[in-house]
Design a protein around this motif. Structure first.
Motif, PDB file in Angstrom:
ATOM      1  N   ASN A  58       0.795  -1.222   0.000  1.00  0.00           N
ATOM      2  CA  ASN A  58       0.000   0.000   0.000  1.00  0.00           C
ATOM      3  C   ASN A  58       0.829   1.274   0.000  1.00  0.00           C
ATOM      4  N   SER A  59       2.131   1.176   0.017  1.00  0.00           N
ATOM      5  CA  SER A  59       2.943   2.380   0.038  1.00  0.00           C
ATOM      6  C   SER A  59       3.051   2.977  -1.353  1.00  0.00           C
ATOM      7  N   ILE A  60       3.334   4.271  -1.412  1.00  0.00           N
ATOM      8  CA  ILE A  60       3.460   5.015  -2.655  1.00  0.00           C
ATOM      9  C   ILE A  60       4.893   5.506  -2.770  1.00  0.00           C
ATOM     10  N   THR A  61       5.511   5.280  -3.911  1.00  0.00           N
ATOM     11  CA  THR A  61       6.896   5.684  -4.103  1.00  0.00           C
ATOM     12  C   THR A  61       6.972   7.169  -4.400  1.00  0.00           C
ATOM     13  N   LEU A  62       7.621   7.906  -3.514  1.00  0.00           N
ATOM     14  CA  LEU A  62       7.789   9.345  -3.672  1.00  0.00           C
ATOM     15  C   LEU A  62       9.272   9.692  -3.584  1.00  0.00           C
ATOM     16  N   SER A  63       9.745  10.490  -4.517  1.00  0.00           N
ATOM     17  CA  SER A  63      11.117  10.985  -4.450  1.00  0.00           C
ATOM     18  C   SER A  63      11.166  12.179  -3.512  1.00  0.00           C
ATOM     19  N   ALA A  64      12.364  12.599  -3.180  1.00  0.00           N
ATOM     20  CA  ALA A  64      12.512  13.788  -2.339  1.00  0.00           C
ATOM     21  C   ALA A  64      11.879  14.994  -3.021  1.00  0.00           C
ATOM     22  N   GLU A  65      11.996  15.064  -4.344  1.00  0.00           N
ATOM     23  CA  GLU A  65      11.401  16.175  -5.098  1.00  0.00           C
ATOM     24  C   GLU A  65       9.878  16.118  -5.038  1.00  0.00           C
ATOM     25  N   ASP A  66       9.322  14.900  -5.109  1.00  0.00           N
ATOM     26  CA  ASP A  66       7.871  14.737  -5.009  1.00  0.00           C
ATOM     27  C   ASP A  66       7.366  15.253  -3.659  1.00  0.00           C
ATOM     28  N   LYS A  67       8.041  14.847  -2.603  1.00  0.00           N
ATOM     29  CA  LYS A  67       7.626  15.253  -1.262  1.00  0.00           C
ATOM     30  C   LYS A  67       7.695  16.768  -1.108  1.00  0.00           C
ATOM     31  N   MET A  68       8.750  17.357  -1.650  1.00  0.00           N
ATOM     32  CA  MET A  68       8.912  18.804  -1.576  1.00  0.00           C
ATOM     33  C   MET A  68       7.808  19.507  -2.353  1.00  0.00           C
ATOM     34  N   GLU A  69       7.481  18.982  -3.523  1.00  0.00           N
ATOM     35  CA  GLU A  69       6.446  19.591  -4.352  1.00  0.00           C
ATOM     36  C   GLU A  69       5.093  19.561  -3.655  1.00  0.00           C
ATOM     37  N   ILE A  70       4.747  18.410  -3.082  1.00  0.00           N
ATOM     38  CA  ILE A  70       3.473  18.297  -2.380  1.00  0.00           C
ATOM     39  C   ILE A  70       3.427  19.264  -1.209  1.00  0.00           C
ATOM     40  N   SER A  71       4.497  19.284  -0.424  1.00  0.00           N
ATOM     41  CA  SER A  71       4.555  20.173   0.730  1.00  0.00           C
ATOM     42  C   SER A  71       4.452  21.639   0.315  1.00  0.00           C
ATOM     43  N   ASP A  72       5.127  22.002  -0.772  1.00  0.00           N
ATOM     44  CA  ASP A  72       5.091  23.393  -1.246  1.00  0.00           C
ATOM     45  C   ASP A  72       3.690  23.790  -1.695  1.00  0.00           C
ATOM     46  N   ILE A  73       2.993  22.879  -2.375  1.00  0.00           N
ATOM     47  CA  ILE A  73       1.631  23.182  -2.806  1.00  0.00           C
ATOM     48  C   ILE A  73       0.730  23.394  -1.600  1.00  0.00           C
ATOM     49  N   LEU A  74       0.823  22.513  -0.625  1.00  0.00           N
ATOM     50  CA  LEU A  74      -0.018  22.619   0.562  1.00  0.00           C
ATOM     51  C   LEU A  74       0.245  23.919   1.324  1.00  0.00           C
ATOM     52  N   THR A  75       1.515  24.218   1.576  1.00  0.00           N
ATOM     53  CA  THR A  75       1.834  25.424   2.342  1.00  0.00           C
ATOM     54  C   THR A  75       1.491  26.693   1.579  1.00  0.00           C
ATOM     55  N   SER A  76       1.514  26.640   0.237  1.00  0.00           N
ATOM     56  CA  SER A  76       1.153  27.824  -0.546  1.00  0.00           C
ATOM     57  C   SER A  76      -0.316  28.194  -0.367  1.00  0.00           C
ATOM     58  N   TYR A  77      -1.123  27.236   0.088  1.00  0.00           N
ATOM     59  CA  TYR A  77      -2.537  27.504   0.346  1.00  0.00           C
ATOM     60  C   TYR A  77      -2.840  27.594   1.846  1.00  0.00           C
ATOM     61  N   GLY A  78      -1.824  27.829   2.642  1.00  0.00           N
ATOM     62  CA  GLY A  78      -2.037  28.114   4.053  1.00  0.00           C
ATOM     63  C   GLY A  78      -1.934  26.942   5.002  1.00  0.00           C
ATOM     64  N   VAL A  79      -1.593  25.748   4.506  1.00  0.00           N
ATOM     65  CA  VAL A  79      -1.397  24.607   5.407  1.00  0.00           C
ATOM     66  C   VAL A  79      -0.051  24.777   6.104  1.00  0.00           C
ATOM     67  N   ASP A  80      -0.023  24.663   7.426  1.00  0.00           N
ATOM     68  CA  ASP A  80       1.244  24.858   8.125  1.00  0.00           C
ATOM     69  C   ASP A  80       2.210  23.713   7.826  1.00  0.00           C
ATOM     70  N   GLU A  81       3.496  23.986   7.997  1.00  0.00           N
ATOM     71  CA  GLU A  81       4.548  23.052   7.590  1.00  0.00           C
ATOM     72  C   GLU A  81       4.421  21.702   8.276  1.00  0.00           C
ATOM     73  N   GLU A  82       4.130  21.695   9.568  1.00  0.00           N
ATOM     74  CA  GLU A  82       4.026  20.432  10.301  1.00  0.00           C
ATOM     75  C   GLU A  82       2.874  19.578   9.767  1.00  0.00           C
ATOM     76  N   LYS A  83       1.735  20.215   9.512  1.00  0.00           N
ATOM     77  CA  LYS A  83       0.590  19.490   8.976  1.00  0.00           C
ATOM     78  C   LYS A  83       0.878  19.000   7.563  1.00  0.00           C
ATOM     79  N   ALA A  84       1.592  19.805   6.778  1.00  0.00           N
ATOM     80  CA  ALA A  84       1.946  19.393   5.412  1.00  0.00           C
ATOM     81  C   ALA A  84       2.820  18.144   5.436  1.00  0.00           C
ATOM     82  N   GLN A  85       3.800  18.097   6.335  1.00  0.00           N
ATOM     83  CA  GLN A  85       4.671  16.930   6.444  1.00  0.00           C
ATOM     84  C   GLN A  85       3.890  15.700   6.886  1.00  0.00           C
ATOM     85  N   TYR A  86       2.944  15.900   7.765  1.00  0.00           N
ATOM     86  CA  TYR A  86       2.084  14.802   8.213  1.00  0.00           C
ATOM     87  C   TYR A  86       1.285  14.232   7.040  1.00  0.00           C
TER      88      TYR A  86
END
Length: 256
Positions: A58-86
């Motif tokens: 059930n795991s999803i393969t994510l590169s470091a760049e993928d994780k950064m991209e997802i986190s950046d999108i979330l935080t750009s819309y006001g999601v705090d960094e800790e919640k984005a990492q979660y």
């Protein structure tokens, strides 16, 4: 299980001698040691938590760049960094966010209007978001001299109002789907999407395929695709869709 000091009574009889009772007290340490030895004898050599043992399927393969991209999108819309990492961690381990889980409802929504677009951000209980972007038909009609040349363009002929090359998009941070469309109405009524396509999409950690349009009505057009991502409990080839809806001088999206 909690073990306490206890007294075990054993009765002995010997020939005609008097029955005698002796008490033996076993300490907590002795009992725990005995139990531990018995468990060691029957336990497997290495035991993993139930949740971890299922990650391989059930795991999803994510590169470091993928994780950064997802986190950046979330935080750009006001999601705090800790919640984005979660959320990134949850997604990586195959757990679908509330924003794309059927039946989950947002707990808050904010809207921002510009001359060209209306952006609505819905926030869900787990912190995930769904961002809807549609044209600002009313503003474009009120200020046609500043309309976009390559974006949504407005013109009027008699009582009929036309918007051309407009875009509707739903962005869930890891999945985004949308398409271009033309729209017209007569005196702010009789809404009709007159043309739709091409579509666009973006996905991280999965795949979208078999895209198709479905005209629900004159004022509703749906874009669907088969979603292939290792979500727990999601069937293979689950259908993901987003829809553009229009009425009067307003547009909005819906999605599953």
């Amino acid at each position: 299980m909690i073990y306490k000091n206890f007294t075990r009574y054993i009765t002995y009889t010997h020939s005609c001698n008097e029955v005698k009772m002796h008490s033996y007290k076993y300490s907590l340490l002795g009992v725990v040691a005995a139990v531990a030895m018995s468990l060691t004898a029957i336990a497997p050599a290495s035991a993993e938590p139930i949740e971890s043992s299922n990650l391989s399927s059930n795991s999803i393969t994510l590169s470091a760049e993928d994780k950064m991209e997802i986190s950046d999108i979330l935080t750009s819309y006001g999601v705090d960094e800790e919640k984005a990492q979660y959320l990134v961690s949850r997604y990586e381990h195959g757990y679908a966010w509330d924003s794309f889980t059927p039946g989950k409802q947002p707990i808050a929504a904010t809207q921002r209007k510009t001359l060209y677009s209306v952006e609505t951000v819905k926030t869900y209980e787990d912190g995930s978001i769904a961002v809807s972007t549609v044209p600002n038909f009313e503003a474009l009609a009120d200020a046609p001299q500043t309309r976009g040349i390559t974006g949504c363009q407005y013109r009027q002929s008699g009582s009929t109002r036309y918007w051309k090359n407009c875009d509707g998009t739903v962005n869930l941070a890891v999945i985004s789907m949308g398409f271009n469309f033309n729209y017209q109405n007569v005196n702010h009524s009789n809404p009709k999407i007159t043309h739709y396509g091409p579509y666009h999409h973006h996905i991280i950690g999965g795949a979208l395929s078999n895209f198709r349009f479905n005209r629900i009505s004159d004022s509703q057009v749906r874009l669907s695709a088969d979603l292939d991502v290792a979500f727990r409990g999601f069937p293979a080839g689950w259908t993901a869709w987003m829809q553009v809806n229009v009425t009067g001088d307003n547009a909005w999206t819906s999605n599953n």
